[in-house]
Design a protein around this motif. Structure first.
Motif, PDB file in Angstrom:
ATOM      1  N   LEU A   1      -9.229  -7.060  -4.825  1.00  0.00           N
ATOM      2  CA  LEU A   1      -9.302  -6.120  -3.712  1.00  0.00           C
ATOM      3  C   LEU A   1     -10.748  -5.882  -3.304  1.00  0.00           C
ATOM      4  O   LEU A   1     -11.625  -5.701  -4.166  1.00  0.00           O
ATOM      5  CB  LEU A   1      -8.681  -4.774  -4.094  1.00  0.00           C
TER       6      LEU A   1
ATOM      7  N   PRO B   1      -6.885  -0.191  -1.283  1.00  0.00           N
ATOM      8  CA  PRO B   1      -6.136  -1.438  -1.022  1.00  0.00           C
ATOM      9  C   PRO B   1      -5.995  -1.717   0.469  1.00  0.00           C
ATOM     10  O   PRO B   1      -5.246  -1.053   1.171  1.00  0.00           O
ATOM     11  CB  PRO B   1      -4.772  -1.155  -1.663  1.00  0.00           C
TER      12      PRO B   1
ATOM     13  N   LYS C   1       0.847  -1.187   0.000  1.00  0.00           N
ATOM     14  CA  LYS C   1       0.000   0.000   0.000  1.00  0.00           C
ATOM     15  C   LYS C   1       0.883   1.238   0.000  1.00  0.00           C
ATOM     16  O   LYS C   1       1.737   1.398   0.877  1.00  0.00           O
ATOM     17  CB  LYS C   1      -0.924   0.010   1.220  1.00  0.00           C
TER      18      LYS C   1
ATOM     19  N   PRO D   1      -6.183  -8.314   0.745  1.00  0.00           N
ATOM     20  CA  PRO D   1      -6.138  -8.550  -0.704  1.00  0.00           C
ATOM     21  C   PRO D   1      -5.857 -10.022  -0.997  1.00  0.00           C
ATOM     22  O   PRO D   1      -5.184 -10.703  -0.227  1.00  0.00           O
ATOM     23  CB  PRO D   1      -4.963  -7.670  -1.160  1.00  0.00           C
TER      24      PRO D   1
END
Length: 254
Positions: A108, A82, A61, A89
């Motif tokens: 996601l 995210p 991220k 994820p």
């Protein structure tokens, strides 16, 4: 017009370019492109949030989206939410195009809540180029026609036409836990989409589960499941809709 809710996701990439040196050896060392050669330890400006089973694909991220590291090459993508929803994820490294080259597949969760479960999918090839998909709005507009009527105080009738095949479903309001609805006035004449959007992999095929709903107080009631199977069109170099399966949502009666 189709009844829809949810937000369109902006998907773009941050690209870098450079110059080619004069000789072969220098070019191999100094070439600048849309990707960077990195190791996991070198990524200090992003937070690790997921990886494929063999760690070939790592997801981080970043400030404005994500950083994807695939076999030592990294690239930034502006993908929405995210890890922000509390759902981890899903990261895969597998061949979903049938060309015997593995791709990075990232699923996601973009939104979740009461009656709301929305996911997005991203497929990135070995050159770190994201591959195109028809989104759910495009699929509904092109492939799915529906009609919703209240037959009587006890029955809701739904007609669905998909890929040239028409199917009819009757639902008793009691199926959803409702008493008879003599005063119910439907505010829609076709299914609404956008609250339940789930991508998954099955035998190296990408699939989308999309659920249509009807507005029955106090919240949308999900009634029909559409399972879309994607295929890769190598001439168009993008994913297309291959098959759509339809079935009614099954509610557990108390």
């Amino acid at each position: 017009m189709k009844n829809e809710f949810g937000a369109m996701l902006l998907v773009s990439a941050v690209m870098f370019s450079g110059c080619s040196p004069d000789n072969e050896g220098d070019r191999a060392q100094k070439q600048h492109s849309s990707e960077q050669q990195v190791t996991q330890e070198e990524i200090t400006d992003a937070t690790f949030i997921g990886a494929s089973e063999g760690n070939e694909v790592k997801l981080y991220k970043a400030t404005n989206g994500v950083k994807l590291n695939m076999n030592g090459k990294a690239k930034d993508f502006q993908w929405a939410n995210p890890g922000d929803t509390g759902t981890d994820p899903q990261v895969f490294y597998t061949d979903v195009t049938g060309d015997e080259e593995k791709e990075a597949v990232i699923i996601l969760c973009t939104a979740r809540g009461t009656g709301l479960s929305m996911f997005d999918i991203h497929v990135v090839d070995k050159d770190l180029q994201e591959m195109k998909f028809p989104n759910y709005k495009e699929i509904v507009a092109e492939y799915i026609a529906s009609n919703v009527v209240k037959k009587d105080a006890n029955t809701l009738g739904i007609t669905v036409k998909v890929q040239g095949k028409e199917q009819n479903f009757d639902f008793e309001f009691a199926d959803f836990g409702f008493d008879p609805q003599p005063d119910l006035k439907l505010e829609q004449d076709e299914l609404a989409f956008g609250g339940q959007i789930t991508y998954f992999l099955e035998k190296q095929k990408i699939k989308l589960n999309l659920t249509g709903s009807v507005a029955i107080y106090p919240s949308p009631t999900y009634v029909i499941d559409f399972t879309i199977t994607y295929a890769f069109d190598d001439k168009k170099n993008e994913f297309i809709v291959d098959q759509i399966d339809v079935k009614p949502v099954e509610y557990k009666k108390e």
